[in-house]
Each structure stands twice: as C-alpha cells, then as structure tokens.
Scaffold this motif. Structure first.
Motif, PDB file in Angstrom:
ATOM      1  N   GLU A   9     117.597  54.070 104.916  1.00  0.00           N
ATOM      2  CA  GLU A   9     117.516  55.134 105.938  1.00  0.00           C
ATOM      3  C   GLU A   9     116.146  55.807 105.903  1.00  0.00           C
ATOM      4  OE1 GLU A   9     122.057  56.699 106.676  1.00  0.00           O
ATOM      5  OE2 GLU A   9     120.910  57.702 105.144  1.00  0.00           O
ATOM      6  N   TYR A  10     115.654  56.127 104.697  1.00  0.00           N
ATOM      7  CA  TYR A  10     114.346  56.793 104.619  1.00  0.00           C
ATOM      8  C   TYR A  10     113.295  55.956 105.352  1.00  0.00           C
ATOM      9  CZ  TYR A  10     116.370  59.495 100.714  1.00  0.00           C
ATOM     10  OH  TYR A  10     117.159  60.300  99.937  1.00  0.00           O
ATOM     11  N   PHE A  11     113.335  54.645 105.077  1.00  0.00           N
ATOM     12  CA  PHE A  11     112.344  53.754 105.687  1.00  0.00           C
ATOM     13  C   PHE A  11     112.515  53.740 107.215  1.00  0.00           C
ATOM     14  CE2 PHE A  11     111.472  49.479 107.402  1.00  0.00           C
ATOM     15  CZ  PHE A  11     110.108  49.414 107.167  1.00  0.00           C
ATOM     16  N   ALA A  12     113.733  53.442 107.682  1.00  0.00           N
ATOM     17  CA  ALA A  12     113.936  53.251 109.126  1.00  0.00           C
ATOM     18  C   ALA A  12     113.684  54.545 109.913  1.00  0.00           C
ATOM     19  CB  ALA A  12     115.352  52.740 109.375  1.00  0.00           C
ATOM     20  N   TYR A  13     114.110  55.682 109.376  1.00  0.00           N
ATOM     21  CA  TYR A  13     113.926  56.949 110.105  1.00  0.00           C
ATOM     22  C   TYR A  13     112.460  57.377 110.081  1.00  0.00           C
ATOM     23  CZ  TYR A  13     118.945  57.692 110.682  1.00  0.00           C
ATOM     24  OH  TYR A  13     120.260  57.575 111.064  1.00  0.00           O
ATOM     25  N   ASP A  14     111.785  57.166 108.937  1.00  0.00           N
ATOM     26  CA  ASP A  14     110.360  57.524 108.896  1.00  0.00           C
ATOM     27  C   ASP A  14     109.562  56.648 109.853  1.00  0.00           C
ATOM     28  OD1 ASP A  14     110.460  59.659 107.227  1.00  0.00           O
ATOM     29  OD2 ASP A  14     109.525  58.701 105.498  1.00  0.00           O
ATOM     30  N   VAL A  15     109.898  55.358 109.884  1.00  0.00           N
ATOM     31  CA  VAL A  15     109.184  54.461 110.806  1.00  0.00           C
ATOM     32  C   VAL A  15     109.388  54.926 112.246  1.00  0.00           C
ATOM     33  CG1 VAL A  15     109.193  52.134 111.814  1.00  0.00           C
ATOM     34  CG2 VAL A  15     109.146  52.408 109.333  1.00  0.00           C
ATOM     35  N   MET A  16     110.655  55.188 112.610  1.00  0.00           N
ATOM     36  CA  MET A  16     110.905  55.536 114.016  1.00  0.00           C
ATOM     37  C   MET A  16     110.277  56.867 114.398  1.00  0.00           C
ATOM     38  SD  MET A  16     111.979  53.282 115.886  1.00  0.00           S
ATOM     39  CE  MET A  16     111.570  54.217 117.300  1.00  0.00           C
ATOM     40  N   SER A  17     110.333  57.852 113.486  1.00  0.00           N
ATOM     41  CA  SER A  17     109.754  59.151 113.869  1.00  0.00           C
ATOM     42  C   SER A  17     108.232  59.023 113.964  1.00  0.00           C
ATOM     43  CB  SER A  17     110.176  60.258 112.910  1.00  0.00           C
ATOM     44  OG  SER A  17     110.014  59.860 111.574  1.00  0.00           O
ATOM     45  N   ALA A  53     118.384  55.772 118.421  1.00  0.00           N
ATOM     46  CA  ALA A  53     118.664  54.361 118.749  1.00  0.00           C
ATOM     47  C   ALA A  53     117.903  53.438 117.817  1.00  0.00           C
ATOM     48  CB  ALA A  53     118.285  54.064 120.193  1.00  0.00           C
ATOM     49  N   GLY A  54     116.699  53.855 117.437  1.00  0.00           N
ATOM     50  CA  GLY A  54     115.851  52.949 116.675  1.00  0.00           C
ATOM     51  C   GLY A  54     116.160  52.904 115.193  1.00  0.00           C
ATOM     52  N   ALA A  55     116.603  54.023 114.614  1.00  0.00           N
ATOM     53  CA  ALA A  55     116.667  54.089 113.156  1.00  0.00           C
ATOM     54  C   ALA A  55     118.025  53.689 112.575  1.00  0.00           C
ATOM     55  CB  ALA A  55     116.306  55.495 112.695  1.00  0.00           C
ATOM     56  N   VAL A  56     119.113  54.172 113.194  1.00  0.00           N
ATOM     57  CA  VAL A  56     120.438  53.985 112.586  1.00  0.00           C
ATOM     58  C   VAL A  56     120.738  52.502 112.360  1.00  0.00           C
ATOM     59  CG1 VAL A  56     122.897  54.480 112.850  1.00  0.00           C
ATOM     60  CG2 VAL A  56     121.230  55.969 113.904  1.00  0.00           C
TER      61      VAL A  56
END
Ligand code: HEM
Length: 553
Positions: free
Chosen positions: A232-240, A350-353
């Motif tokens: 989650e840290y990776f995917a949410y940081d990437v998307m934000s 949409a992008g991170a979850v």
C-alpha cells in the motif's frame, strides 16, 4: 355502490386496495425515488381520509380509518409487487433464489456482511451461467456474454445505478457518470494522461519510490514486516506523486497516511448505498455505519485539500492533474470545479487500491511455493545486466514471461474488484447468449466467477504462472482469454491498465531481485484467506513476511 351507502370505512379500505394496485402500475414504469414514493403515499392516504369523511364518517374515527387505509394500501402494493416480480416480471424465466427475485435485500445483506463475492460465486455454481441477482438484475459468467455486455457489442450499455451510490458526492466523477455521451468526452480528457509518452515520463518517478522502498526493507532485514502495508505504501505514494506531484510520504515515514483508512472505510458506505441507490438520501439519517460516514467526510477532505494544494502550485514535471484538470477542447462544456475535485479523488483511489492488492496477492502465492519464487528470481536476474538501472523494458513480457504469468495469475484469482461491473441495457434491450434481456435491466459479468471457471481456465483455483506461457501450457488445458477481465474491457475499461502493469513489473523486479522471503512464524494461509472480505474491492488482512538480503545469502 351498495358498499358506499352501507359502510364508508369499507369503501375507503377497498379504495385503498385499488389505489395500491394503481400505484404499483405507476412505480413499475417509473422507478420511484424515496421522495416521490413518500409524497405519493401521503397524497393517496390523505385522499382516502377525505373520502371517508365525505362518506359521513365521524371525526373521532378518522385516525383509525387513516391507519387501516394506510395498512391496506401498503399490503396491496407490496403483495402486487411480490406477485409481479415472481410471476409476471420480464426476467421471471431467469433462475435465482426466490428472495432475490422479490427484493435486493439478499444482495445488500451480503455486501453488509462483506462476503458478497463468495455469495455471488456460489449462486453461479448452483444456478449456472446466468443468475437473477435481484428483481431487475442479471449476472452472467459465460465466455460468450462478455463481448455483449462489455466488449464490441456493448456500445449502448451505460453504467448502471450502482455507480450513483456515493452519499458524499458533490458532483459526478468520470466513473460515476451514467450518461454515455458525458462519459465519452470526459474520458477523452483523461486519456491524454495515460499515453505511452506519459508512461515513459512517469517511470523514473516510480523507480525513485521503488528505490526508497528497497532501502527501507533493507533496514528491516530479519524482522517481520507486513507485506500488505508495504504494498500500500508503494502504490499510494506512486499514485499521489504521479497524480499531484506530491507523494503521501508513507514509504519515507514507514507508516500509513490517514488517506488509507479513510478510503477503506468510506468505500464500504459507498458500496452499501450503491446496492439500493434510492436509500442514498436517507443514509445521513440512519444511525448505522457511523465510522464509514466519518471516513467519507475525511476522504473527501483529504482529496479536496490535495487537489487545492496542487492547483496552487507550479510543477516542473508533468503530472496527471495537468491532463484531467484542463478540459478537452472538443468537449461540450468546461468541467465545473466540483467535477474536477471528484475526478481528482478518483485518480488516487482507482490507481492505488487495486495495484497494492495485486502485489500482496502475488506474494501470498509465491511464498507458498519456493520453486515458483526461485524461477521468478532467476528470470528477473537474467533480465538485468547488473549495471544499468532495471527499467520496465527489461521486464517486458517477451523477456520476462514468467513475471507476466505471476501478475496475471494474481489478477485472475483475485481480481481486485471481484464483483461484476454493472451496466444497464438500452431501452430496446439486448440479446445475451441467445435470450432477450429487456431494456433497463442491470447486467454484469461476475469477474471472479468467470475467471475461476474450469471451462475457461483448467485447474482454476490454483496459482500456475506457466499457464500464461503458450509453449508451457498443456495442449488440453482450457485457456479462454476472453474471460480474463480484471480491468474489464470496452468503453469503460481501466485507463490505468498499462500503468498498473508497469508498476507491478517494476515492484517485483526491484523487490524480488534484492531479497529472499518467508512467511513469518505461525502464519497460516487459511487464516489469511479467511480474512479476505469484499467492500467494492477486496479488503485483506496482514501478510507477515520476513525478508533477508539476497546479496548476503
Ligand atoms: C491492478 C490494477 C488495476 C485494476 C485491476 C483496475 C481495474 C479497473 C476496473 C475493473 C475498472 C472498471 C470500473 C468500472 O467500470 O466499474 C477500472 C476503471 C478505471 N481505472 Fe483501473 N485498475 C487498476 C489500476 C489502475 C491505475 C493504476 C489507474 C491509474 C489512475 C486506474 C485508473 C482507472 C480509471 C480512471 C478508471 C475509470 C475508467 C472509465 O470510467 O472510463 N486503474 N479499473
């Protein structure tokens, strides 16, 4: 008129019954909202009370008569609805549990209890390729239905009322709009942010965050880490970062940003309201889901503030905000600010979850089979020259087919959005698998059910990356790619599919190349699987993993 003369109370009650039947005819044609239903009931019952009074009733009996009339009216209306839905409804020949034919209660109940994905799969096992999920809704899992419901033949099918469920929504996002033309031009605006040039521009930013992840994990070698969280840290940081040039800082701080719990809890309320959109206006008044309601407000606040900060800032590298906030010149009108805010909120969510879930599920399976992990590691090693940066072209499917197979297996077994993407048939209806489906019907393909069907994929519940490599798949195995639809297909297909594959390849390339892994002591796969719940996407528990440095081993 004998009754009228002899007993005004009976006349009023009979009239109430007749009006119940008339109301059903009206509601059958025009789906009522909660307001139109309430005002209709009030007017009808006020009319009946006046009628009784006119027929010489005494004032002191009025309250009793009004109550009886109300009861008779509702009883006739609901009996008429039940009989119609079971025996006369245009979908009455489609199979399904009797309760589902009568009401949406069962499907709402399973959303509340978070096992809706399993429930829908079990219905398909029992009833076959098509199931009547609720009075006006069908779910399909035949391979042939996908093209009709989502693919080349589905141009006239708009998104269904499921998408109108967000009680906190100030305006429609591209995802929630149910108007086909509106969606088409808004999607054009978005598409500009997802081209191959944009993906190339975004890649160094993904790699920068990946490097931070690897160095954080290296510092924690030998300790138990929760893979669910790090994904989650990776995917949410990437998307934000890609969306607003401002990452949430979770990788750096190694702790969750309030955005994550807010999104998880807010989605729950959204999905409950989506089951019965007419309930939406009442949601704020129901004394339920207090935490979800609070989370919805928190999610809206963070999304709006992130958007406003980006709006007020110049950035050096282009991000997605730049594309979605500037309206396509060919569009019929400029987007309102509320619409841009809604689109901005959609962007990160949409992008991170889904990306985070896909990573975690991949590890969950690979860690159960050391041979699979070893093969993946050796393939990734062979893709990298040991000197230059490992980029996504080095991990392309032609060079890393096993990695591609691992990603696809994760998405096949655990499509992050496991239930069907609801569409609404056009007024003249459609034909699906040779049977007519009338206009205004809600239809979908159950993603998890169709992808775990042995007719489509042999040994459907097993994680077998080799099945995606043509030269390794046994000749007699079923492998129907028409039914691989984790991103759905057609006019509403995921815009971030290529970005998702890019992130997933880079993540696996970077992390799997650098570390060895094992489940933490005491971890039990069946406990993890038992904690997999539905809330629109999956909600999963901890995946405790111990890392060791590959270079050191
Ligand atoms: C493994 C990762 C992903 C999966 C499985 C996935 C899946 C999906 C699915 C099933 C839909 C259709 C939703 C519907 O019709 O109800 C969708 C739509 C969408 N996805 Fe993804 N997604 C993923 C990653 C991403 C990423 C990284 C982005 C980047 C922002 C993204 C952006 C979008 C957008 C904007 C839509 C709406 C498209 C439209 O309304 O036309 N997705 N996604």
């Amino acid at each position: 008129m004998e009754i009228v003369k002899s007993d005004p109370g009976v006349t009023a009650a009979v009239s109430a019954g007749v009006l119940g039947l008339v109301s059903h005819q009206i509601f059958k044609r025009n789906e009522p909202t909660v307001y139109s239903f309430a005002s209709h009931v009030l007017i009808v019952n006020a009319g009946l009370t006046v009628l009784y009074k006119y027929l010489q009733g005494t004032v002191d009996q009025l309250a009793v008569v009004a109550l009886v009339d109300f009861f008779v009216y509702l009883l006739t209306l609901s009996s008429s609805i039940v009989l119609y839905r079971v025996f006369f409804h245009p979908l009455n020949q489609y199979p399904g549990p009797i309760l589902c034919k009568i009401t949406r209660f069962a499907s709402s109940w399973h959303v509340m209890t978070r096992d809706s994905h399993e429930w829908q799969m079990s219905l398909h096992k029992k009833y076959g390729d098509v199931v009547r999920l609720s009075p006006n809704e069908l779910s399909f899992i035949s391979a042939s239905s996908v093209d009709q419901l989502h693919g080349s033949k589905a141009g006239k099918l708009a998104r269904g009322p499921f998408y109108s469920g967000d009680p906190n929504r100030p305006a429609d996002s591209m995802l929630s709009t149910q108007d086909l033309n509106e969606h088409r031009w808004r999607r054009k605006t978005w598409e500009r942010g997802f081209g191959s040039k944009q993906l190339r521009d975004f890649e160094p930013r993904v790699i920068r965050l990946l490097d931070m992840l690897v160095s954080q994990l290296r510092e924690r070698v030998g300790t138990t880490q929760n893979m669910t969280r790090w994904s989650e840290y990776f995917a949410y940081d990437v998307m934000s970062d890609l969306a607003f040039s401002e990452d949430f800082g979770m990788l750096k701080a190694a702790k969750p940003h309030p955005y994550i719990p807010a999104l998880h809890d807010a989605t729950r309320l959204l999905v409950i309201a989506s089951q019965t959109p007419w309930i939406r206006p009442l949601m704020p008044w129901f004394p339920v889901e207090a935490q979800s309601k609070k989370a919805g407000k928190e999610f809206a606040r963070i999304s709006r503030e992130t958007y406003l900060r980006r709006k007020a800032r110049e950035v050096k590298e282009p991000d997605m905000y730049e594309y979605i906030a500037s309206p396509d010149r060919s569009g019929p009108r400029p987007l309102t600010e509320a619409e841009v805010v809604a689109d901005s909120a959609l962007l990160i969510a949409a992008g991170a979850v889904s990306t985070a879930l896909s990573i975690t599920f991949m590890f969950f399976h690979l860690l159960q089979d050391p041979k699979q992990m070893a093969r993946l590691q050796s393939e990734i090693d062979s893709c990298w020259d040991g000197v230059t940066l490992l980029d996504v072209t080095m991990l392309a499917p032609q060079r890393a087919p096993y990695l591609d197979g691992c990603i696809n297996e994760s998405l096949r077994l655990w499509p992050p959005a496991p239930n069907g993407m609801q569409r609404r048939t056009p007024s003249d209806g459609v034909v699906v698998d040779g049977r007519f489906v009338p206009g205004g019907t809600q239809v979908s393909n159950h993603t998890m059910g169709i992808q775990r069907d042995a007719r489509h994929f042999t040994n459907p519940d097993a994680f077998i990356p080799e099945r995606w490599i043509d030269s390794e798949r046994p000749a007699d195995w079923n492998h129907d790619v028409r039914t691989f639809i984790p991103f759905t297909i057609g006019q509403f297909a995921c815009l971030g599919k290529n970005l998702a594959y890019q992130e997933l390849r880079l993540f696996m390339g970077g992390v799997v190349r650098n570390f060895e892994f094992r489940f933490a002591e005491g971890f039990r796969t069946e406990v993890f699987e038992g904690q997999i719940k539905y809330k629109g996407t999956f909600l999963i528990g901890e995946l405790p993993v111990v890392f060791s440095d590959r270079k050191a081993s």
